[in-house]
Design a protein around this motif. Structure first.
Motif, mmCIF file in Angstrom:
data_model
loop_
_atom_site.group_PDB
_atom_site.id
_atom_site.type_symbol
_atom_site.label_atom_id
_atom_site.label_comp_id
_atom_site.label_asym_id
_atom_site.label_seq_id
_atom_site.Cartn_x
_atom_site.Cartn_y
_atom_site.Cartn_z
ATOM 1 N N PHE A 1 -0.563 -12.045 4.421
ATOM 2 C CA PHE A 1 -0.734 -10.605 4.209
ATOM 3 C C PHE A 1 -0.498 -10.320 2.729
ATOM 4 N N ILE A 2 -1.493 -9.705 2.062
ATOM 5 C CA ILE A 2 -1.430 -9.475 0.621
ATOM 6 C C ILE A 2 -1.673 -8.001 0.323
ATOM 7 N N ALA A 3 -0.755 -7.409 -0.441
ATOM 8 C CA ALA A 3 -0.908 -6.028 -0.898
ATOM 9 C C ALA A 3 -1.026 -6.028 -2.414
ATOM 10 N N LEU A 4 -2.071 -5.407 -2.924
ATOM 11 C CA LEU A 4 -2.257 -5.262 -4.364
ATOM 12 C C LEU A 4 -1.485 -4.037 -4.826
ATOM 13 N N ASN A 5 -0.552 -4.243 -5.755
ATOM 14 C CA ASN A 5 0.318 -3.167 -6.242
ATOM 15 C C ASN A 5 0.124 -3.074 -7.746
ATOM 16 N N THR A 6 -0.635 -2.096 -8.202
ATOM 17 C CA THR A 6 -1.048 -2.080 -9.591
ATOM 18 C C THR A 6 -0.975 -0.696 -10.212
ATOM 19 N N SER A 7 -0.765 -0.671 -11.521
ATOM 20 C CA SER A 7 -0.772 0.591 -12.257
ATOM 21 C C SER A 7 -2.178 1.004 -12.634
ATOM 22 N N LEU A 8 -3.153 0.107 -12.440
ATOM 23 C CA LEU A 8 -4.539 0.466 -12.696
ATOM 24 C C LEU A 8 -4.977 1.554 -11.729
ATOM 25 N N SER A 9 -5.709 2.533 -12.242
ATOM 26 C CA SER A 9 -6.221 3.598 -11.397
ATOM 27 C C SER A 9 -7.747 3.539 -11.397
ATOM 28 N N GLY A 10 -8.340 4.140 -10.394
ATOM 29 C CA GLY A 10 -9.790 4.174 -10.342
ATOM 30 C C GLY A 10 -10.311 3.734 -8.988
ATOM 31 N N SER A 11 -11.472 4.246 -8.624
ATOM 32 C CA SER A 11 -12.046 3.953 -7.314
ATOM 33 C C SER A 11 -12.466 2.505 -7.177
ATOM 34 N N PHE A 12 -12.602 1.788 -8.321
ATOM 35 C CA PHE A 12 -13.012 0.387 -8.244
ATOM 36 C C PHE A 12 -12.005 -0.435 -7.449
ATOM 37 N N ASN A 13 -10.749 0.001 -7.402
ATOM 38 C CA ASN A 13 -9.733 -0.781 -6.702
ATOM 39 C C ASN A 13 -10.075 -0.963 -5.230
ATOM 40 N N ASP A 14 -10.578 0.093 -4.587
ATOM 41 C CA ASP A 14 -10.936 -0.026 -3.177
ATOM 42 C C ASP A 14 -12.008 -1.092 -2.992
ATOM 43 N N ALA A 15 -12.986 -1.100 -3.905
ATOM 44 C CA ALA A 15 -14.053 -2.094 -3.812
ATOM 45 C C ALA A 15 -13.525 -3.498 -4.066
ATOM 46 N N MET A 16 -12.607 -3.620 -5.025
ATOM 47 C CA MET A 16 -12.071 -4.937 -5.351
ATOM 48 C C MET A 16 -11.192 -5.461 -4.225
ATOM 49 N N VAL A 17 -10.414 -4.589 -3.598
ATOM 50 C CA VAL A 17 -9.569 -4.991 -2.478
ATOM 51 C C VAL A 17 -10.434 -5.563 -1.361
ATOM 52 N N GLU A 18 -11.549 -4.893 -1.077
ATOM 53 C CA GLU A 18 -12.452 -5.375 -0.028
ATOM 54 C C GLU A 18 -13.126 -6.671 -0.448
ATOM 55 N N LYS A 19 -13.511 -6.762 -1.717
ATOM 56 C CA LYS A 19 -14.232 -7.941 -2.204
ATOM 57 C C LYS A 19 -13.385 -9.206 -2.108
ATOM 58 N N VAL A 20 -12.134 -9.146 -2.555
ATOM 59 C CA VAL A 20 -11.310 -10.356 -2.592
ATOM 60 C C VAL A 20 -10.479 -10.538 -1.322
ATOM 61 N N GLY A 21 -10.367 -9.485 -0.512
ATOM 62 C CA GLY A 21 -9.707 -9.641 0.773
ATOM 63 C C GLY A 21 -8.246 -9.263 0.816
ATOM 64 N N CYS A 22 -7.811 -8.307 -0.023
ATOM 65 C CA CYS A 22 -6.437 -7.804 0.093
ATOM 66 C C CYS A 22 -6.320 -6.970 1.372
ATOM 67 N N ASN A 23 -5.126 -6.940 1.947
ATOM 68 C CA ASN A 23 -4.895 -6.124 3.132
ATOM 69 C C ASN A 23 -4.667 -4.662 2.789
ATOM 70 N N ARG A 24 -3.971 -4.408 1.672
ATOM 71 C CA ARG A 24 -3.666 -3.036 1.267
ATOM 72 C C ARG A 24 -3.688 -2.915 -0.243
ATOM 73 N N PHE A 25 -3.910 -1.688 -0.717
ATOM 74 C CA PHE A 25 -3.820 -1.361 -2.138
ATOM 75 C C PHE A 25 -2.798 -0.250 -2.321
ATOM 76 N N ILE A 26 -1.890 -0.429 -3.298
ATOM 77 C CA ILE A 26 -0.891 0.585 -3.621
ATOM 78 C C ILE A 26 -0.936 0.848 -5.112
ATOM 79 N N SER A 27 -0.989 2.115 -5.496
ATOM 80 C CA SER A 27 -0.907 2.486 -6.900
ATOM 81 C C SER A 27 0.561 2.686 -7.257
ATOM 82 N N LYS A 28 1.035 1.973 -8.302
ATOM 83 C CA LYS A 28 2.441 2.060 -8.709
ATOM 84 C C LYS A 28 2.801 3.483 -9.144
ATOM 85 N N PHE A 29 4.090 3.868 -9.171
ATOM 86 C CA PHE A 29 5.169 3.249 -8.435
ATOM 87 C C PHE A 29 5.512 4.197 -7.309
#
Length: 319
Positions: free
Chosen positions: A268-296
């Motif tokens: 189970f992998i959660a991406l936790n990043t300070s990067l903002s932007g709608s691209f994160n949702d696409a990247m999470v799906e592309k590489v297979g993360c389970n969840r995305f969280i914008s810090k903090f």
């Protein structure tokens, strides 16, 4: 100066390819510093600033930016560079978005933007001590000579100004499962010591043990070492929180490597990043993360950890 970042939207494709672009600048000394272009909204000349009595010493004032008041931080002072700065006419402001907030950093001369690979980005040497303000260093060819470029730990700079509260809201806690966190381990992967501490301080309230790694390459080595010993990483740790931007290997490549290895692909992998932007949702799906969280967001960290624990308990209820 706006033209420097005119094609920033086209650069999002670099994310996920273990590549990045750095905006290089100076702070009144011969040292060259850098920030990731994708966190930068704009570069402007120094505007009129309104002083804020009683504000933090590193704040130069507040400016009106696209209808909102945003703080302007003296980056040279914040990272404790000594000596006199550059002439005012050579100063600029980098408008950035970190951790869901917009702020500006007062800098000196802007040099250029360079495209490079995370493979070429290295952690700062341990010998510089824990009080430094760098997450990484690299060497860039500038006019035929190799120059050392220092990448600033912006999260540490901001944490010294903003009081990040790690307290967990009572309504977020699930009392029915909270006791099952005892003895569980979570892997936290982030090049910023400040970011790792924020996660550690938050999850420690649940009784979770934290394993820390500073970049994707080191995290992957740990996971592979368990797998080589015949252990399933998903048995060793409950889950992994990973940053997106890190030296040597970013979080997207780390996730892709994990998903491509059948010995650990179920982690189970959660991406936790300070990067903002709608691209994160696409990247999470592309590489297979389970969840995305914008810090903090402490409550969101706990929510994700509880989600994973419920999944774990359901899968093991008959074992």
């Amino acid at each position: 100066m706006n033209g420097v970042l005119s094609s920033v939207d086209q650069r999002t494709k670099l994310v996920g390819e273990n590549r990045l672009e750095l905006l290089m600048f100076q702070l009144g000394s011969r040292h060259i510093f850098a920030m990731n272009v994708f966190k930068i909204k704009e570069v402007i000349g120094v505007p009129t600033l309104n002083s804020m009595p009683g504000s933090h010493k590193n704040l130069k004032g507040v400016m009106n930016y696209r209808g909102s008041a945003i703080p302007i931080i003296d980056l040279r002072q914040a990272i404790k560079i000594r000596g006199s700065g550059e002439a005012p006419e050579s100063n600029n402001v980098i408008i950035t978005e970190y951790n869901r907030t917009v702020q500006g950093f007062l800098i000196g001369q802007v040099l250029s933007i360079v495209n490079t690979s995370w493979d070429n980005i290295q952690p700062p040497p341990n010998s510089i001590g824990k009080q430094n303000y760098l997450t990484a260093i690299t060497q860039i060819d500038i006019q035929g000579s190799k120059e050392l470029v220092e990448i600033i730990d912006v999260e540490k700079v901001l944490a010294e100004i903003i009081d990040y509260d790690t307290k967990i809201s009572d309504e977020v806690l699930d009392e029915e499962i909270s006791g099952y966190f005892a003895g569980k381990q979570i892997l936290v992967v982030d090049d910023s010591g400040t970011a790792r501490k924020q996660i550690r301080d938050t999850l420690a309230q649940l009784g979770i043990s934290i394993i820390e790694r500073k970049n994707g390459a080191d995290a992957l080595k740990l996971l592979q070492s368990w797998a080589d010993e015949g252990k399933r990483p998903s048995d060793e740790i409950l889950m992994m929180f990973t940053d997106a931007e890190m030296p040597e290997m970013d979080g997207y490549r780390l996730t892709a490597e994990v998903r491509n290895d059948p010995r650990m692909s179920d982690l189970f992998i959660a991406l936790n990043t300070s990067l903002s932007g709608s691209f994160n949702d696409a990247m999470v799906e592309k590489v297979g993360c389970n969840r995305f969280i914008s810090k903090f967001q402490p409550d969101m960290l706990v929510d994700v950890a509880q989600e994973r624990l419920r999944e774990y308990l359901a899968a093991n209820k008959n074992s």
